[in-house]
Design a protein around this motif. Structure first.
Motif, PDB file in Angstrom:
ATOM      1  N   GLN A   1      14.320   4.157  -7.767  1.00 51.95           N
ATOM      2  CA  GLN A   1      13.670   5.160  -8.615  1.00 51.95           C
ATOM      3  C   GLN A   1      12.172   4.879  -8.734  1.00 51.95           C
ATOM      4  OE1 GLN A   1      15.067   5.484 -12.671  1.00 51.95           O
ATOM      5  NE2 GLN A   1      13.757   7.249 -13.060  1.00 51.95           N
ATOM      6  N   ALA A   2      11.809   3.612  -8.925  1.00 48.62           N
ATOM      7  CA  ALA A   2      10.390   3.243  -9.019  1.00 48.62           C
ATOM      8  C   ALA A   2       9.663   3.586  -7.723  1.00 48.62           C
ATOM      9  CB  ALA A   2      10.237   1.763  -9.348  1.00 48.62           C
ATOM     10  N   LEU A   3      10.285   3.287  -6.594  1.00 52.86           N
ATOM     11  CA  LEU A   3       9.697   3.579  -5.290  1.00 52.86           C
ATOM     12  C   LEU A   3       9.391   5.073  -5.168  1.00 52.86           C
ATOM     13  CD1 LEU A   3       8.980   2.793  -2.345  1.00 52.86           C
ATOM     14  CD2 LEU A   3      11.402   3.071  -1.794  1.00 52.86           C
ATOM     15  N   ARG A   4      10.387   5.878  -5.468  1.00 53.07           N
ATOM     16  CA  ARG A   4      10.275   7.331  -5.294  1.00 53.07           C
ATOM     17  C   ARG A   4       9.383   7.997  -6.351  1.00 53.07           C
ATOM     18  NH1 ARG A   4      15.382   8.276  -6.200  1.00 53.07           N
ATOM     19  NH2 ARG A   4      15.003   8.783  -8.374  1.00 53.07           N
ATOM     20  N   ASP A   5       9.592   7.627  -7.613  1.00 49.09           N
ATOM     21  CA  ASP A   5       8.986   8.365  -8.731  1.00 49.09           C
ATOM     22  C   ASP A   5       7.726   7.732  -9.310  1.00 49.09           C
ATOM     23  OD1 ASP A   5      11.165  10.058  -8.440  1.00 49.09           O
ATOM     24  OD2 ASP A   5      12.292   9.142 -10.087  1.00 49.09           O
ATOM     25  N   TYR A   6       7.441   6.481  -8.958  1.00 50.93           N
ATOM     26  CA  TYR A   6       6.270   5.828  -9.544  1.00 50.93           C
ATOM     27  C   TYR A   6       5.340   5.226  -8.489  1.00 50.93           C
ATOM     28  CZ  TYR A   6       3.274   3.180 -12.631  1.00 50.93           C
ATOM     29  OH  TYR A   6       2.169   2.692 -13.280  1.00 50.93           O
TER      30      TYR A   6
ATOM     31  N   PRO B   1       3.840   7.946  -5.783  1.00 52.77           N
ATOM     32  CA  PRO B   1       2.835   8.869  -6.338  1.00 52.77           C
ATOM     33  C   PRO B   1       1.626   8.163  -6.956  1.00 52.77           C
ATOM     34  CG  PRO B   1       4.951   9.080  -7.510  1.00 52.77           C
ATOM     35  CD  PRO B   1       5.161   8.145  -6.378  1.00 52.77           C
ATOM     36  N   GLN B   2       1.835   7.035  -7.629  1.00 50.13           N
ATOM     37  CA  GLN B   2       0.721   6.366  -8.299  1.00 50.13           C
ATOM     38  C   GLN B   2      -0.234   5.692  -7.313  1.00 50.13           C
ATOM     39  OE1 GLN B   2       0.926   8.093 -11.029  1.00 50.13           O
ATOM     40  NE2 GLN B   2       0.410   6.357 -12.317  1.00 50.13           N
ATOM     41  N   THR B   3       0.301   5.087  -6.243  1.00 53.54           N
ATOM     42  CA  THR B   3      -0.592   4.473  -5.261  1.00 53.54           C
ATOM     43  C   THR B   3      -1.359   5.537  -4.482  1.00 53.54           C
ATOM     44  OG1 THR B   3       1.199   4.295  -3.628  1.00 53.54           O
ATOM     45  CG2 THR B   3       0.741   2.344  -5.003  1.00 53.54           C
ATOM     46  N   SER B   4      -0.795   6.729  -4.381  1.00 52.36           N
ATOM     47  CA  SER B   4      -1.514   7.846  -3.768  1.00 52.36           C
ATOM     48  C   SER B   4      -2.626   8.332  -4.699  1.00 52.36           C
ATOM     49  CB  SER B   4      -0.539   8.988  -3.474  1.00 52.36           C
ATOM     50  OG  SER B   4      -1.219  10.095  -2.939  1.00 52.36           O
ATOM     51  N   LYS B   5      -2.337   8.376  -5.986  1.00 51.77           N
ATOM     52  CA  LYS B   5      -3.304   8.858  -6.984  1.00 51.77           C
ATOM     53  C   LYS B   5      -4.432   7.848  -7.223  1.00 51.77           C
ATOM     54  CE  LYS B   5      -3.369  10.658 -11.719  1.00 51.77           C
ATOM     55  NZ  LYS B   5      -2.539  10.954 -12.905  1.00 51.77           N
ATOM     56  N   PHE B   6      -4.117   6.550  -7.149  1.00 56.56           N
ATOM     57  CA  PHE B   6      -5.093   5.489  -7.432  1.00 56.56           C
ATOM     58  C   PHE B   6      -5.220   4.541  -6.233  1.00 56.56           C
ATOM     59  CE2 PHE B   6      -3.191   6.631 -11.569  1.00 56.56           C
ATOM     60  CZ  PHE B   6      -4.331   7.054 -12.241  1.00 56.56           C
ATOM     61  N   PRO B   7      -5.733   5.035  -5.097  1.00 56.56           N
ATOM     62  CA  PRO B   7      -5.748   4.195  -3.891  1.00 56.56           C
ATOM     63  C   PRO B   7      -6.608   2.935  -4.012  1.00 56.56           C
ATOM     64  CG  PRO B   7      -7.004   6.218  -3.538  1.00 56.56           C
ATOM     65  CD  PRO B   7      -6.301   6.363  -4.855  1.00 56.56           C
ATOM     66  N   LEU B   8      -7.659   2.968  -4.811  1.00 54.14           N
ATOM     67  CA  LEU B   8      -8.519   1.784  -4.947  1.00 54.14           C
ATOM     68  C   LEU B   8      -7.920   0.737  -5.876  1.00 54.14           C
ATOM     69  CD1 LEU B   8     -12.037   3.482  -5.088  1.00 54.14           C
ATOM     70  CD2 LEU B   8     -10.845   2.482  -3.119  1.00 54.14           C
TER      71      LEU B   8
ATOM     72  N   THR C   1       0.853  -1.186   0.000  1.00 49.87           N
ATOM     73  CA  THR C   1       0.000   0.000   0.000  1.00 49.87           C
ATOM     74  C   THR C   1       0.891   1.239   0.000  1.00 49.87           C
ATOM     75  OG1 THR C   1      -0.021   0.152   2.404  1.00 49.87           O
ATOM     76  CG2 THR C   1      -1.755  -1.211   1.371  1.00 49.87           C
ATOM     77  N   ASN C   2       0.280   2.397  -0.209  1.00 45.61           N
ATOM     78  CA  ASN C   2       1.034   3.646  -0.153  1.00 45.61           C
ATOM     79  C   ASN C   2       1.710   3.790   1.214  1.00 45.61           C
ATOM     80  OD1 ASN C   2       1.016   6.824   0.525  1.00 45.61           O
ATOM     81  ND2 ASN C   2       1.426   6.470  -1.652  1.00 45.61           N
ATOM     82  N   GLN C   3       1.012   3.394   2.268  1.00 53.04           N
ATOM     83  CA  GLN C   3       1.594   3.477   3.611  1.00 53.04           C
ATOM     84  C   GLN C   3       2.838   2.583   3.728  1.00 53.04           C
ATOM     85  OE1 GLN C   3      -1.186   2.554   6.744  1.00 53.04           O
ATOM     86  NE2 GLN C   3       0.283   3.012   8.354  1.00 53.04           N
ATOM     87  N   HIS C   4       2.765   1.361   3.209  1.00 49.66           N
ATOM     88  CA  HIS C   4       3.931   0.466   3.216  1.00 49.66           C
ATOM     89  C   HIS C   4       5.097   1.102   2.451  1.00 49.66           C
ATOM     90  CE1 HIS C   4       0.941  -3.086   3.555  1.00 49.66           C
ATOM     91  NE2 HIS C   4       1.454  -2.858   4.745  1.00 49.66           N
ATOM     92  N   LEU C   5       4.783   1.663   1.286  1.00 50.54           N
ATOM     93  CA  LEU C   5       5.827   2.279   0.451  1.00 50.54           C
ATOM     94  C   LEU C   5       6.474   3.467   1.154  1.00 50.54           C
ATOM     95  CD1 LEU C   5       3.842   2.121  -2.898  1.00 50.54           C
ATOM     96  CD2 LEU C   5       5.866   0.741  -2.344  1.00 50.54           C
ATOM     97  N   GLN C   6       5.675   4.233   1.885  1.00 50.45           N
ATOM     98  CA  GLN C   6       6.217   5.372   2.634  1.00 50.45           C
ATOM     99  C   GLN C   6       7.182   4.886   3.721  1.00 50.45           C
ATOM    100  OE1 GLN C   6       5.932   8.518   1.932  1.00 50.45           O
ATOM    101  NE2 GLN C   6       4.119   8.649   0.635  1.00 50.45           N
ATOM    102  N   VAL C   7       6.823   3.804   4.404  1.00 51.79           N
ATOM    103  CA  VAL C   7       7.719   3.233   5.420  1.00 51.79           C
ATOM    104  C   VAL C   7       9.043   2.843   4.771  1.00 51.79           C
ATOM    105  CG1 VAL C   7       8.087   1.245   6.957  1.00 51.79           C
ATOM    106  CG2 VAL C   7       5.886   2.467   6.974  1.00 51.79           C
ATOM    107  N   TRP C   8       8.969   2.133   3.652  1.00 52.07           N
ATOM    108  CA  TRP C   8      10.174   1.697   2.938  1.00 52.07           C
ATOM    109  C   TRP C   8      11.025   2.901   2.545  1.00 52.07           C
ATOM    110  CZ3 TRP C   8       9.767  -1.553  -2.231  1.00 52.07           C
ATOM    111  CH2 TRP C   8      11.050  -1.880  -2.683  1.00 52.07           C
ATOM    112  N   HIS C   9      10.399   3.918   1.965  1.00 47.49           N
ATOM    113  CA  HIS C   9      11.126   5.086   1.470  1.00 47.49           C
ATOM    114  C   HIS C   9      11.743   5.900   2.611  1.00 47.49           C
ATOM    115  CE1 HIS C   9      12.233   8.245  -1.273  1.00 47.49           C
ATOM    116  NE2 HIS C   9      11.483   9.136  -0.638  1.00 47.49           N
ATOM    117  N   GLN C  10      10.981   6.111   3.678  1.00 47.88           N
ATOM    118  CA  GLN C  10      11.439   6.989   4.747  1.00 47.88           C
ATOM    119  C   GLN C  10      12.310   6.288   5.788  1.00 47.88           C
ATOM    120  OE1 GLN C  10       7.843   8.803   6.250  1.00 47.88           O
ATOM    121  NE2 GLN C  10       7.307   9.598   4.227  1.00 47.88           N
TER     122      GLN C  10
END
Length: 183
Positions: free
Chosen positions: A54-59, A62-69, A16-25
């Motif tokens: 790069q995929a984590l940061r740039d794709y 942002p995409q999981t935030s834009k398309f949460p469903l 999920t976007n939340q998981h990705l944020q944990v990974w990134h931060q």
């Protein structure tokens, strides 16, 4: 409970976007803790490490935030080896099927776990899941021309080689292009 796909040896979990944020931060160790996984530091070639970051940061973020469903079409799916409860790589799509009914699949596997059929099993499971979407007609892929193992993964999953091209990267790369049709 997080959505997942089960195979005989694997669990695929879309981040999920939340998981990705944990990974990134905070890093992969904290992501593994969040997912209740055993630690495993991925060993991958520099190109795949850079591509993943790069995929984590740039794709993915942002995409999981834009398309949460529909996030599972825009994220990394962790490839979990069920026997050890550790992540051994990632797999995912380049988004929902486009107007032509196609999307692209990509994957990377920890070097320690290559040659065991794990990538083949993950591609099969995720492709079968994706083809449940009536709008999906074609899954595309690209593999470096010198990556014989990835070529075999795709061939075992009924992908057909469709051509060759040069990716315009900092260090240009020759790749084969592949397609798997719905039928």
């Amino acid at each position: 409970m997080t959505f997942s796909i089960q195979t005989s040896r694997l669990t695929l979990i879309p981040l999920t976007n939340q998981h990705l944020q944990v990974w990134h931060q905070l890093g992969r160790k904290d992501l593994e803790k969040t997912l209740d996984l055993q630690p495993n530091r991925w060993e991958m070639e520099l190109f795949y490490e850079q591509e993943t970051q790069q995929a984590l940061r740039d794709y993915w973020i942002p995409q999981t935030s834009k398309f949460p469903l529909d996030y599972y079409w825009y994220t990394n799916w962790e490839i979990i080896l069920s026997a050890t409860s550790c992540s051994v790589g990632g797999i995912g799509f380049a988004g929902l099927p486009d107007d032509q009914g196609s999307t692209e699949i990509g994957y990377a596997l920890d070097q320690k776990y290559r040659g065991q059929g794990i990538a083949t099993e993950a591609v099969k499971a995720l492709s079968e899941w994706a083809f449940q979407d009536a709008g999906l007609q074609i899954i595309r892929a690209e593999t470096p021309v010198d990556n014989a193992a990835s070529k075999r993964v795709l061939e075992k999953n009924r992908f057909q080689k469709t051509g060759e091209k040069t990716l315009a990267l900092e260090n240009p790369m020759q790749v084969f292009t592949w397609e798997r049709l719905r039928y």
